[in-house]
Design a protein around this motif. Sequence first.
Motif, PDB file in Angstrom:
ATOM      1  N   MET A  38       0.896  -1.162   0.000  1.00  0.00           N
ATOM      2  CA  MET A  38       0.000   0.000   0.000  1.00  0.00           C
ATOM      3  C   MET A  38       0.929   1.205   0.000  1.00  0.00           C
ATOM      4  SD  MET A  38      -2.892   1.651   0.670  1.00  0.00           S
ATOM      5  CE  MET A  38      -2.735   3.424   0.567  1.00  0.00           C
ATOM      6  N   MET A  40       1.964   4.400   0.737  1.00  0.00           N
ATOM      7  CA  MET A  40       1.536   5.589   1.481  1.00  0.00           C
ATOM      8  C   MET A  40       2.512   6.701   1.120  1.00  0.00           C
ATOM      9  SD  MET A  40      -0.924   5.914   3.635  1.00  0.00           S
ATOM     10  CE  MET A  40      -1.466   7.579   3.620  1.00  0.00           C
ATOM     11  N   PHE A  69      -3.752   1.344  -4.271  1.00  0.00           N
ATOM     12  CA  PHE A  69      -4.104   2.444  -3.393  1.00  0.00           C
ATOM     13  C   PHE A  69      -5.322   2.109  -2.543  1.00  0.00           C
ATOM     14  CE2 PHE A  69      -1.108   4.729  -5.817  1.00  0.00           C
ATOM     15  CZ  PHE A  69      -0.698   5.744  -4.989  1.00  0.00           C
ATOM     16  N   SER A  89      -3.918  10.943  11.417  1.00  0.00           N
ATOM     17  CA  SER A  89      -5.142  10.169  11.591  1.00  0.00           C
ATOM     18  C   SER A  89      -5.523   9.464  10.295  1.00  0.00           C
ATOM     19  CB  SER A  89      -6.274  11.058  12.088  1.00  0.00           C
ATOM     20  OG  SER A  89      -6.324  12.225  11.328  1.00  0.00           O
ATOM     21  N   ALA A  90      -5.220  10.095   9.151  1.00  0.00           N
ATOM     22  CA  ALA A  90      -5.523   9.437   7.873  1.00  0.00           C
ATOM     23  C   ALA A  90      -4.658   8.188   7.704  1.00  0.00           C
ATOM     24  CB  ALA A  90      -5.288  10.409   6.723  1.00  0.00           C
ATOM     25  N   ARG A  92      -3.419   6.342  10.069  1.00  0.00           N
ATOM     26  CA  ARG A  92      -3.933   5.319  10.993  1.00  0.00           C
ATOM     27  C   ARG A  92      -5.224   4.698  10.445  1.00  0.00           C
ATOM     28  NH1 ARG A  92      -2.798   1.915  15.380  1.00  0.00           N
ATOM     29  NH2 ARG A  92      -4.814   0.928  15.621  1.00  0.00           N
ATOM     30  N   ARG A  93      -6.117   5.507   9.888  1.00  0.00           N
ATOM     31  CA  ARG A  93      -7.373   4.966   9.350  1.00  0.00           C
ATOM     32  C   ARG A  93      -7.091   3.986   8.222  1.00  0.00           C
ATOM     33  NH1 ARG A  93     -10.204   9.976   9.943  1.00  0.00           N
ATOM     34  NH2 ARG A  93     -11.050   9.821  12.028  1.00  0.00           N
ATOM     35  N   ILE A  94      -6.163   4.355   7.349  1.00  0.00           N
ATOM     36  CA  ILE A  94      -5.853   3.477   6.229  1.00  0.00           C
ATOM     37  C   ILE A  94      -5.245   2.181   6.745  1.00  0.00           C
ATOM     38  CG2 ILE A  94      -4.372   3.246   4.207  1.00  0.00           C
ATOM     39  CD1 ILE A  94      -4.879   6.260   3.760  1.00  0.00           C
ATOM     40  N   ASP A  96      -5.893   0.820   9.594  1.00  0.00           N
ATOM     41  CA  ASP A  96      -6.984   0.044  10.176  1.00  0.00           C
ATOM     42  C   ASP A  96      -7.814  -0.651   9.102  1.00  0.00           C
ATOM     43  OD1 ASP A  96      -6.324   0.599  12.741  1.00  0.00           O
ATOM     44  OD2 ASP A  96      -7.696   2.290  12.962  1.00  0.00           O
TER      45      ASP A  96
ATOM     46  N   ASP B 157      -8.762  14.105  15.568  1.00  0.00           N
ATOM     47  CA  ASP B 157      -9.719  13.004  15.395  1.00  0.00           C
ATOM     48  C   ASP B 157      -9.841  12.162  16.654  1.00  0.00           C
ATOM     49  OD1 ASP B 157     -10.288  12.786  12.214  1.00  0.00           O
ATOM     50  OD2 ASP B 157      -8.302  13.592  12.661  1.00  0.00           O
ATOM     51  N   VAL B 160      -9.180   8.165  16.436  1.00  0.00           N
ATOM     52  CA  VAL B 160      -7.780   7.753  16.296  1.00  0.00           C
ATOM     53  C   VAL B 160      -7.032   7.997  17.598  1.00  0.00           C
ATOM     54  CG1 VAL B 160      -5.635   8.267  15.093  1.00  0.00           C
ATOM     55  CG2 VAL B 160      -7.757   8.097  13.816  1.00  0.00           C
TER      56      VAL B 160
ATOM     57  N   SER C  31      -5.111  10.364   0.552  1.00  0.00           N
ATOM     58  CA  SER C  31      -4.337   9.289  -0.043  1.00  0.00           C
ATOM     59  C   SER C  31      -5.100   8.790  -1.256  1.00  0.00           C
ATOM     60  CB  SER C  31      -4.133   8.163   0.961  1.00  0.00           C
ATOM     61  OG  SER C  31      -3.525   7.079   0.335  1.00  0.00           O
ATOM     62  N   PRO C  33      -4.418   8.019  -5.648  1.00  0.00           N
ATOM     63  CA  PRO C  33      -3.350   7.981  -6.654  1.00  0.00           C
ATOM     64  C   PRO C  33      -3.271   9.216  -7.532  1.00  0.00           C
ATOM     65  CG  PRO C  33      -5.064   6.355  -7.095  1.00  0.00           C
ATOM     66  CD  PRO C  33      -5.301   6.864  -5.725  1.00  0.00           C
TER      67      PRO C  33
END
Lengths: 169, 208, 408
Positions: A38, A40, A69, A89-90, A92-94, A96, B157, B160, C31, C33
């Motif tokens: 993935m 990042m 992606f 946080s983004a 971490r969300r990804i 998860d 957030d 998180v 995120s 592409p």
Amino acid sequence: MVTPNAELAYNSKIEGEVVVSRLDSVVNWVRTNSMWPMPMGLACCAIELMGTASARFDIARFGAEVMRFSPRQSDCMIVAGTVTYKMASAVRRIYDQMAEPKWVIAMGACASSGGMYRSYATLQGVDRIIPVDVYVSGCPPRPEALLDALMKLQGKVRRERSATQLFSA
Amino acid sequence: MPATVAVTTLLQEKFPQVTPRASLDLEAVNVPPADVIAVLKALRDDHGFDMLVDLTAIDWAEGVSPRFTVVYHVFSTTHHGYIRVAANCANDELPAMPTAVGLWAGANWHEREAYDMFGIKFDGHPDLRRILMWDEYPHFPLRKEFPLAGIETPLPDPDVVAETGAKAIAAPMMGGPFVAATGEINLTEAEPRAKDESWSEVREKPKA
Amino acid sequence: MATEFSFPDAAAKSATAEFETEKMSLSMGPSHPSTHGVLRLQMELDGEVVTKCDPVLGYLHRGDEKIAENMTYNQFVPYTDRLDYLAPLANNMAYAIAVEKLAKLEVPARCQAIRVLTAEMARISAHLLGLGAFGIDTGAWTVFMYSFTEREKLYKLFEELTGARFTTSYSRIGGLQRDVPEGWTGRVNAFCDQFLPILEEILGMLTRNKIFMDRTVGVGAISKADAIAYGLTGPNLRGSGVPLDLRKDKPYSGYDQYEFDVPIGTKGDSYDRYLVRGEEMRQSVRIIRQVIAKFPCGPWYATDAKKIFAPPKAKILTSMEELIQNFMLVTEGPQMPAGEVYFEAENPKGALGFFVVSKGGGVPWRLKIRAPSFCNLSILPKVCVGNMVSDVVSILGSLDFVMGECDR
């Protein structure tokens, strides 16, 4: 007494094209050779990540060219670049959203420790929010270093007791 | 260059309150905050300075008055000249400046950035929100009293944060890159060294 | 048996008649592409048509300007690499020239020539990546592979020159990190010779490609007036038909000695911006060849600036005076007069500006970085509205931005 026709070794006619092995090694063999990353891609390191994926360095030799992606299709998150607090946080969300089993490579000084960005806006190492398996040094690391990290991770996966984990849960 | 010297003179004919500003390169003028928009409009319409290339602010440190200066760099796509327009904010506690969005649409993001980093309110701005830091961030990072390492702040957030326990912390400066202090030549102060911003009985923990 | 059809109630009838659809909100990024990094677009959609677009920045805000206020001038050079990390050599040059203006320092001709040479190589490498990524966005993977192969060749040359593949930190205030190695310019010439046919091949894969043209022609058109009002610079401004190139119009670092053309577009759509970038690479090759043809001899750093540029290493180790000079330079930084300067250089993405406010001494009081990508992106809320979501991808690809310098 041993006759010329004795079939002591593997014979596909008798065994029905079966290879005997440990379940662990079979599962790990599958996992190591199709490690879908993935990407990042956050900052400068993402350019070297793209370089690793392209013709000269060819990460496909290690079965990891399938950059997705979509976190649901990935096994290994390569955190390439500076993680800021706003981005944390983004990330971490990804993480998860990725399906187990999953691994993380922290690519470069920024992702590993904050690197040269000791400032108010930068997360001081992505390991504060997600568990990291392999750290790669460099700013940015050369593609060879990333390939080395991938091989290190494959070595780690090879030693995992994956079958025990699969069936004990 | 004689062509650009004329601009200040021409401006002063129309706006006597405009004064030349010390500068090492471009022509520069000081303008009272109330007249900034009128002067910029005159520059755009009468003198061909049709592009706002940059808008930023300077903080002259706490206790200095006037503390904040807003600086506009205007460029002409036809005669290729630059001019710098500077205006001091009247209030040092709650700095404010009229918006230039009506003149150049591109001023929108520049003004949001100046607000984000310095806390300068641009009166009449259509959408004055933070642009680089997250919306709930309580500080203005480029003000001089704000430490480079930052101040401990919760992250935006909650889900998180609940899972990781992460928060924005003061970055460890010990062992970090060497940094130096600005100002007069004083070796112990000016020498680049790893900055120790950890708190002790001598230096108090910064208030959040 | 025919029965008269009727709606069960009047409300349902009116709803069907007017086809009121619910607006959908779509968050694209950080995120994704096609956002080339960590840009996020908060969009409102009516079906597949964008009705509102609100870009959210700052996901890569690392505090560069605050860091600059805490560093001597030379210490900040590595941070300029990481602004537009596709063309670090051009950033190094722009920053060095800005600070040299503050010191009223003129660097020798050889130093200027090397800077121009490296900046043009950086431009080729940045535009190649821009094309490759644009190709991926519009569904052409091959372009990416071709352009990255060429970029690797450039990286090899950069590495030989500076010791790093792309975080080069090559410029110093008043000079360079080192002179060019023996035979290096010949290898750059050889690169140019083999590069031009490959460039034609790469461009040939896109220029008259039916799919690519369908995705880009007429998409995301920006008028001249809009481009100027939003402060667009670089290929995006020239794509809209404004013939502004700071290398021609405000020549710096000896750009006025070289002959090159400034390509401009006519309609200002994604396709025009692509064509401008393609042509700029050809022009860059032209400039590189001219630089190498009349490569000046002489010193490669300002020899008369004792308080700004470090003396040669051999002298530091043998001579007391040079040792003290180097010590002062490292501990206090290059000494600058008090004052304000603003300098813009024509970078691959547009005009990269540095506004330096000095109170004297070796550390800037304030360093504002005017990032071309920041200004180029500010037009997104206007240009995306009315387009389909897939067109947004094409617009983003054609604007060719880097979040590193956009968020700083």
